[in-house]
Scaffold this motif. Structure first.
Motif, PDB file in Angstrom:
ATOM      1  N   ARG A 162       0.839  -1.207   0.000  1.00 19.88           N
ATOM      2  CA  ARG A 162       0.000   0.000   0.000  1.00 19.88           C
ATOM      3  C   ARG A 162       0.863   1.243   0.000  1.00 19.88           C
ATOM      4  O   ARG A 162       0.629   2.198  -0.752  1.00 19.88           O
ATOM      5  N   SER A 163       1.859   1.238   0.864  1.00 21.29           N
ATOM      6  CA  SER A 163       2.746   2.398   0.971  1.00 21.29           C
ATOM      7  C   SER A 163       3.524   2.612  -0.325  1.00 21.29           C
ATOM      8  O   SER A 163       3.688   3.759  -0.783  1.00 21.29           O
ATOM      9  N   ALA A 164       4.003   1.526  -0.921  1.00 25.16           N
ATOM     10  CA  ALA A 164       4.790   1.639  -2.153  1.00 25.16           C
ATOM     11  C   ALA A 164       3.968   2.244  -3.275  1.00 25.16           C
ATOM     12  O   ALA A 164       4.441   3.143  -3.995  1.00 25.16           O
ATOM     13  N   PHE A 165       2.728   1.778  -3.429  1.00 21.88           N
ATOM     14  CA  PHE A 165       1.928   2.324  -4.526  1.00 21.88           C
ATOM     15  C   PHE A 165       1.525   3.769  -4.240  1.00 21.88           C
ATOM     16  O   PHE A 165       1.472   4.592  -5.166  1.00 21.88           O
ATOM     17  N   ALA A 166       1.260   4.083  -2.989  1.00 17.30           N
ATOM     18  CA  ALA A 166       0.947   5.476  -2.646  1.00 17.30           C
ATOM     19  C   ALA A 166       2.119   6.389  -2.996  1.00 17.30           C
ATOM     20  O   ALA A 166       1.923   7.518  -3.459  1.00 17.30           O
ATOM     21  N   GLU A 189     -10.366   0.095   4.399  1.00 18.54           N
ATOM     22  CA  GLU A 189     -10.436  -0.652   5.660  1.00 18.54           C
ATOM     23  C   GLU A 189      -9.074  -0.622   6.365  1.00 18.54           C
ATOM     24  O   GLU A 189      -8.991  -0.462   7.588  1.00 18.54           O
ATOM     25  N   ALA A 190      -8.019  -0.792   5.572  1.00 19.50           N
ATOM     26  CA  ALA A 190      -6.672  -0.778   6.146  1.00 19.50           C
ATOM     27  C   ALA A 190      -6.356   0.566   6.782  1.00 19.50           C
ATOM     28  O   ALA A 190      -5.754   0.635   7.863  1.00 19.50           O
ATOM     29  N   ALA A 191      -6.761   1.635   6.124  1.00 23.18           N
ATOM     30  CA  ALA A 191      -6.505   2.971   6.659  1.00 23.18           C
ATOM     31  C   ALA A 191      -7.382   3.277   7.874  1.00 23.18           C
ATOM     32  O   ALA A 191      -6.957   3.991   8.798  1.00 23.18           O
ATOM     33  N   TYR A 192      -8.578   2.726   7.885  1.00 23.15           N
ATOM     34  CA  TYR A 192      -9.596   3.019   8.897  1.00 23.15           C
ATOM     35  C   TYR A 192      -9.418   2.149  10.145  1.00 23.15           C
ATOM     36  O   TYR A 192      -9.491   2.641  11.278  1.00 23.15           O
ATOM     37  N   VAL A 227     -16.295   9.006  -0.863  1.00 27.31           N
ATOM     38  CA  VAL A 227     -14.973   8.642  -0.366  1.00 27.31           C
ATOM     39  C   VAL A 227     -14.254   9.869   0.167  1.00 27.31           C
ATOM     40  O   VAL A 227     -13.622   9.828   1.235  1.00 27.31           O
ATOM     41  N   ALA A 228     -14.329  10.973  -0.565  1.00 27.34           N
ATOM     42  CA  ALA A 228     -13.635  12.199  -0.143  1.00 27.34           C
ATOM     43  C   ALA A 228     -14.118  12.657   1.231  1.00 27.34           C
ATOM     44  O   ALA A 228     -13.303  13.037   2.098  1.00 27.34           O
ATOM     45  N   ALA A 229     -15.434  12.619   1.447  1.00 32.00           N
ATOM     46  CA  ALA A 229     -15.978  13.035   2.743  1.00 32.00           C
ATOM     47  C   ALA A 229     -15.550  12.075   3.850  1.00 32.00           C
ATOM     48  O   ALA A 229     -15.234  12.502   4.971  1.00 32.00           O
ATOM     49  N   PHE A 230     -15.531  10.783   3.546  1.00 32.63           N
ATOM     50  CA  PHE A 230     -15.085   9.786   4.523  1.00 32.63           C
ATOM     51  C   PHE A 230     -13.632  10.050   4.935  1.00 32.63           C
ATOM     52  O   PHE A 230     -13.308  10.048   6.129  1.00 32.63           O
ATOM     53  N   LEU A 231     -12.770  10.272   3.956  1.00 29.39           N
ATOM     54  CA  LEU A 231     -11.363  10.540   4.259  1.00 29.39           C
ATOM     55  C   LEU A 231     -11.221  11.782   5.134  1.00 29.39           C
ATOM     56  O   LEU A 231     -10.426  11.808   6.079  1.00 29.39           O
ATOM     57  N   ARG A 232     -11.997  12.792   4.807  1.00 29.38           N
ATOM     58  CA  ARG A 232     -11.905  14.058   5.555  1.00 29.38           C
ATOM     59  C   ARG A 232     -12.463  13.903   6.970  1.00 29.38           C
ATOM     60  O   ARG A 232     -11.802  14.274   7.957  1.00 29.38           O
ATOM     61  N   ASP A 237      -5.293   9.359   6.531  1.00 23.22           N
ATOM     62  CA  ASP A 237      -4.107  10.035   5.980  1.00 23.22           C
ATOM     63  C   ASP A 237      -3.146   9.090   5.267  1.00 23.22           C
ATOM     64  O   ASP A 237      -1.972   9.420   5.078  1.00 23.22           O
ATOM     65  N   ASN A 238      -3.611   7.907   4.847  1.00 26.54           N
ATOM     66  CA  ASN A 238      -2.713   6.961   4.194  1.00 26.54           C
ATOM     67  C   ASN A 238      -3.478   6.058   3.243  1.00 26.54           C
ATOM     68  O   ASN A 238      -4.702   5.989   3.289  1.00 26.54           O
ATOM     69  N   GLY A 239      -2.712   5.383   2.381  1.00 32.31           N
ATOM     70  CA  GLY A 239      -3.307   4.377   1.505  1.00 32.31           C
ATOM     71  C   GLY A 239      -3.386   4.798   0.046  1.00 32.31           C
ATOM     72  O   GLY A 239      -3.067   5.937  -0.330  1.00 32.31           O
ATOM     73  N   ILE A 240      -3.832   3.858  -0.770  1.00 35.07           N
ATOM     74  CA  ILE A 240      -3.895   4.046  -2.216  1.00 35.07           C
ATOM     75  C   ILE A 240      -4.980   5.040  -2.604  1.00 35.07           C
ATOM     76  O   ILE A 240      -4.736   5.988  -3.366  1.00 35.07           O
ATOM     77  N   ILE A 241      -6.172   4.835  -2.091  1.00 38.15           N
ATOM     78  CA  ILE A 241      -7.285   5.718  -2.452  1.00 38.15           C
ATOM     79  C   ILE A 241      -7.058   7.119  -1.893  1.00 38.15           C
ATOM     80  O   ILE A 241      -7.356   8.123  -2.569  1.00 38.15           O
ATOM     81  N   HIS A 242      -6.523   7.211  -0.687  1.00 39.66           N
ATOM     82  CA  HIS A 242      -6.190   8.526  -0.124  1.00 39.66           C
ATOM     83  C   HIS A 242      -5.205   9.261  -1.024  1.00 39.66           C
ATOM     84  O   HIS A 242      -5.349  10.464  -1.295  1.00 39.66           O
TER      85      HIS A 242
END
Length: 360
Positions: A162-166, A189-192, A227-232, A237-242
């Motif tokens: 995850r970190s590498a692709f980010a 899920e991993a970020a959460y 997704v944007a609202a969920f992240l906010r 603060d991490n992951g591929i989608i972030h």
């Protein structure tokens, strides 16, 4: 090692100056091609119309060629309208005004015996040279092309992957991502919750009631509405989608029958998903597919071996398939994506090695 695009050698049409004009016939009804239609391949294809050999600029395998507004449009059957002028013909060497050019990017080959061992690509292949070429290609494409990544959910199960692709996203080596509900769900899920499918992404240990975690994640994203609202709101603060959201990299999530939820951005209509994927693929110059058989084959079938740039230059499209299964790598070639290069390896290790090789 410095990278340079392989040059394109167009066909020599002097030997075809007596070739007939391509036959055009109107589509009999919406969504239906006339009998004897010509089906497109992954290669550059030229059509002899109104005295000129004309290249289809945006192609896609298993579609039809339509003469429209002085150009060749390549169209899916479902997009045909009654009366569209469709090219007819089943030959490829000019006999019916159609020329399929499969050798435009060939380089003068080194001598190779007709019989030789280890000519295929398998788990026994040494891929070190492929990595070196890929580093140079990606450095070139970062500024001169468009790199599209097609991803299965395996990357969300491991913290290093995850970190590498980010980091690749942040470094400018990712211009679009094509995936399914699972990649995004388990990455979020991993970020959460620090798990993917209920397993801790650092220790791989299953957590109590962990099988609820991906459902809780989907439910939380749906509660926030996007997704944007969920992240906010959840301060992710991490992951591929972030990383995609942070760096404004478009991602297309194509749904499937077995999806849970799904997440709000997932396309539930298969043809809307196909359209969205093709919108990203139509100007891609490098495509890298990793650990997903169906998405890989789907993308391969809509990716030609060439791209016509705005100045009229014809350049090669580079296509990689990375999977631990030889079946997936070979299946892509079986389905017509003959220009794809396969790398048989663990996709999580692949992306970590790629990140290190690019110095990220």
């Amino acid at each position: 090692m410095s990278f340079s695009l392989r040059g394109y050698t167009p066909p020599d049409f002097t030997a075809l100056n007596t070739a007939p004009e391509a036959v055009l016939q109107g589509a009999p009804k919406d969504g239906v091609a006339p009998a004897g239609f010509h089906a497109m391949s992954i290669f550059p294809e030229y059509f002899h119309i109104e005295g000129q050999w004309r290249l289809a600029k945006e192609s896609r395998m298993d579609c039809v060629a339509v003469w429209e507004n002085g150009e060749i449009a390549v169209r899916e059957f479902r997009r045909l309208k009654a009366g569209d002028l469709v090219v007819l013909g089943r030959t490829e060497r000019g006999e019916e005004g159609i020329f399929v050019h499969g050798t435009g990017f060939h380089e003068p080959g080194q001598h190779q015996d007709l019989f030789a061992f280890r000519q295929g690509r398998s788990r026994e292949t040494a891929f070190s040279r492929d990595y070196d070429e890929l580093y140079e290609l990606l450095r070139y494409e970062k500024d001169h092309g468009k790199i599209v990544w097609v991803m299965g959910p395996a990357f969300s199960f491991d913290s290093d992957a995850r970190s590498a692709f980010a980091r690749l996203i942040a470094g400018g080596y990712v211009h679009a991502v094509l995936a399914g509900n699972a990649l995004a769900t388990h990455d979020l899920e991993a970020a959460y919750l620090n798990t993917a499918l209920g397993q801790n992404i650092y220790t791989q240990q299953s957590q109590p009631n962990g099988h609820y975690n991906h459902l809780d994640t989907i439910n939380a994203v749906r509660y926030h509405g996007s997704v944007a609202a969920f992240l906010r709101e959840e301060r992710i603060d991490n992951g591929i989608i972030h990383a995609c959201e942070t760096h404004h990299v478009p991602y297309v999530l194509a749904g499937s029958i077995r999806d849970d939820g799904p997440l709000p951005p997932v396309y539930g209509d298969v043809y809307q998903a196909q359209d969205a994927m093709r919108d990203q693929v139509r100007d891609a110059t490098t495509v890298i597919c990793m650990a997903t058989t169906l998405h890989t084959i789907a993308t391969g079938n809509m990716t030609p071996s060439y791209r016509v740039l705005s100045d009229g230059t014809v350049r090669q499209v580079y296509f990689y398939c990375v999977d631990i299964s030889e079946f997936t790598v070979n299946k892509l070639s079986d389905r017509g994506s003959l220009s794809a290069k396969g790398i048989v390896t663990n996709a999580q290790d692949f992306i970590v090695n790629l990140r290190k090789g690019l110095g990220l």
